[in-house]
Design a protein around this motif. Structure first.
Motif, mmCIF file in Angstrom:
data_model
loop_
_atom_site.group_PDB
_atom_site.id
_atom_site.type_symbol
_atom_site.label_atom_id
_atom_site.label_comp_id
_atom_site.label_asym_id
_atom_site.label_seq_id
_atom_site.Cartn_x
_atom_site.Cartn_y
_atom_site.Cartn_z
ATOM 1 N N ALA A 299 33.703 -9.969 -21.517
ATOM 2 C CA ALA A 299 34.690 -8.902 -21.634
ATOM 3 C C ALA A 299 36.123 -9.438 -21.509
ATOM 4 O O ALA A 299 37.072 -8.782 -21.940
ATOM 5 N N ARG A 300 36.285 -10.648 -20.929
ATOM 6 C CA ARG A 300 37.636 -11.228 -20.820
ATOM 7 C C ARG A 300 37.998 -12.083 -22.029
ATOM 8 O O ARG A 300 39.033 -12.738 -22.041
ATOM 9 N N GLY A 301 37.106 -12.120 -23.010
ATOM 10 C CA GLY A 301 37.398 -12.891 -24.233
ATOM 11 C C GLY A 301 37.063 -14.369 -24.105
ATOM 12 O O GLY A 301 37.478 -15.174 -24.937
ATOM 13 N N GLN A 302 36.328 -14.727 -23.033
ATOM 14 C CA GLN A 302 35.905 -16.130 -22.878
ATOM 15 C C GLN A 302 34.503 -16.295 -23.470
ATOM 16 O O GLN A 302 33.716 -15.344 -23.471
ATOM 17 N N ILE A 303 34.189 -17.512 -23.915
ATOM 18 C CA ILE A 303 32.849 -17.754 -24.466
ATOM 19 C C ILE A 303 31.824 -17.495 -23.365
ATOM 20 O O ILE A 303 31.967 -18.001 -22.254
ATOM 21 N N ASP A 304 30.802 -16.711 -23.694
ATOM 22 C CA ASP A 304 29.689 -16.490 -22.757
ATOM 23 C C ASP A 304 28.616 -17.535 -23.121
ATOM 24 O O ASP A 304 27.832 -17.343 -24.056
ATOM 25 N N GLY B 222 30.616 -5.614 -29.271
ATOM 26 C CA GLY B 222 30.293 -5.854 -30.688
ATOM 27 C C GLY B 222 31.512 -6.176 -31.537
ATOM 28 O O GLY B 222 31.391 -6.517 -32.702
ATOM 29 N N ARG B 223 32.701 -6.044 -30.917
ATOM 30 C CA ARG B 223 33.902 -6.329 -31.712
ATOM 31 C C ARG B 223 34.083 -7.824 -31.951
ATOM 32 O O ARG B 223 33.718 -8.625 -31.094
ATOM 33 N N ILE B 224 34.678 -8.154 -33.102
ATOM 34 C CA ILE B 224 34.902 -9.573 -33.433
ATOM 35 C C ILE B 224 35.982 -10.160 -32.510
ATOM 36 O O ILE B 224 37.017 -9.534 -32.278
#
Ligand code: ASP
Length: 263
Positions: free
Chosen positions: A128-133, A163-165
């Motif tokens: 959710a923070r935009g980091q690679i999971d 689901g957003r890019i």
């Protein structure tokens, strides 16, 4: 030798002739089972596709970016609609729009080569923070490899929990390639680019510059952080951690050994 995951940069996808080269390189070694593609790069006066898509987002105009793809498709005798997809993305977000460079490039290559297409949104996952999971990504890639012994996968983006890019940093397809190599358990990550390998100097300024045959991951990281722009610095960690060597190779000189990065 085991699975080879290949990443082809923007100069390697810049035109129909380059698509044919990539196809030949993959055909040459059946172990080359996964291909991660960048969006078409600069070609003569034509700007990078990703830059064209950032402009498309600002101007809300899909035409120019679509035309570049149409020209490549024509050179491959393929009839494909690019405009509708870019127009759809323009209604969604900037990230969705710029990711279409890699998405449509990989779709076109899949059509051309007959290799199955796997959307990066399904296998490269962000938190959710935009980091690679990393956990979700490696699980998704492992599952993908079970059903897809071969695939072409777009670089540069993935998807968040909603689901957003989400896009990686610029030149981030190197990172996608490294994640794919680690996720599918590759024996080798081949990073295909427009230089013959890591060089002792700038060949433009130093005619005596030569290719360095092998270098360690630690040394490569220092060089990348110092601005040597052969590999994205963030692509080294996933493969180094998994003990997978990276070979930097040149699409225009497919038989040259390039530079091996390992240990
Ligand atoms: N196409 C993206 C860029 O221009 C990512 C990449 O090429 O690796 O930055």
């Amino acid at each position: 030798m085991g699975i080879i995951a290949c990443k082809f940069g923007g100069t390697s996808t810049a035109g129909a002739d380059m698509f044919k080269r990539i196809e030949g390189i993959l055909r040459q070694d059946p172990d080359r089972r996964y291909a991660v593609l960048s969006a078409p790069g600069r070609c003569g006066d034509t700007e990078k596709m990703t830059d064209a898509l950032y402009r498309a987002w600002r101007n809300k105009d899909a035409a120019r970016a679509a035309e570049r793809f149409e020209a490549i498709a024509r050179g491959l005798s393929i009839d494909m609609d690019f405009r509708t997809e870019i127009e759809r993305a323009l209604r969604v977000s900037e990230a969705e729009t710029v990711s279409r460079g890699e998405y449509l490039c990989a779709k076109l290559f899949a059509r051309f080569s007959g290799m199955p297409f796997v959307d990066a949104a399904d296998v490269i996952r962000f938190d959710a923070r935009g980091q690679i999971d990393y956990d979700k990504t490696s699980r998704a890639l492992r599952d993908m490899a079970r059903t897809h012994p071969r695939a072409v996968i777009p670089g540069f983006y993935g998807s968040g929990p909603d689901g957003r890019i989400v896009t990686l940093p610029r030149n981030g397809s190197d990172i996608t390639g490294a994640l794919v190599a680690a996720g599918v358990g590759a024996a080798l990550y081949e990073n295909w680019t427009d230089v013959p390998g890591l060089m002792t100097g700038d060949p433009g300024a130093d005619p005596g510059a030569r290719v360095i045959p092998a270098v360690s991951y630690a040394r490569m990281r220092t060089l990348a952080e110092d601005g040597v722009q052969v590999l994205h610095p963030d692509c080294l960690e996933p493969v180094a951690r998994a003990g997978i060597p990276t070979r930097i190779r040149c699409t225009l000189m497919p038989d040259a050994p390039g530079t091996l990065v390992e240990g």
